[in-house]
Design a protein around this motif. Structure first.
Motif: not given
Length: 106
Positions: A2-11, A15-18, A84-92
């Motif tokens: 869970e921590n790795i997933i959270t960290l990945y999407f923080k990163l 990247n999106q802000r950049l 499912k969570r990772v797949t859904d979050m990737m869409k953002n």
């Protein structure tokens, strides 16, 4: 996990802000492209930076690259909910649109 997933999407959010701030000054270079097509990927990077690189440079860099990308996600047990969570979050994130949980874009 869970921590790795959270960290990945923080990163990914960083990247999106950049990308939003700097637009076309940002270049996306997927890691698997660097491994699968090192010369072409390095050429793309050099072109983006307006840097001239010799063929010898591309050859020497290509020699140290691995032949196939590492798929570390296959070494971890994922729950259906995590997938499912990772797949859904990737869409953002538009820069992840060509990815899926099961593979790299071609």
């Amino acid at each position: 996990m869970e921590n790795i997933i959270t960290l990945y999407f923080k990163l990914a959010a960083s990247n999106q802000r950049l990308r939003e701030r700097y637009g076309d000054a940002v270049i996306d270079i997927p890691g698997h492209e660097t491994v699968l097509r090192p010369k072409e990927t390095l050429q793309r990077l050099c072109d983006h930076l307006s840097v001239t690189c010799s063929e010898d440079y591309f050859e020497k860099c290509s020699e140290v690259m691995y032949g196939t990308p590492s798929v570390t996600r296959d070494k971890v047990v994922w729950s259906d909910e995590q997938i499912k969570r990772v797949t859904d979050m990737m869409k953002n994130y538009p820069f992840l649109k060509d990815y899926s949980f099961d593979g790299y874009p071609s």
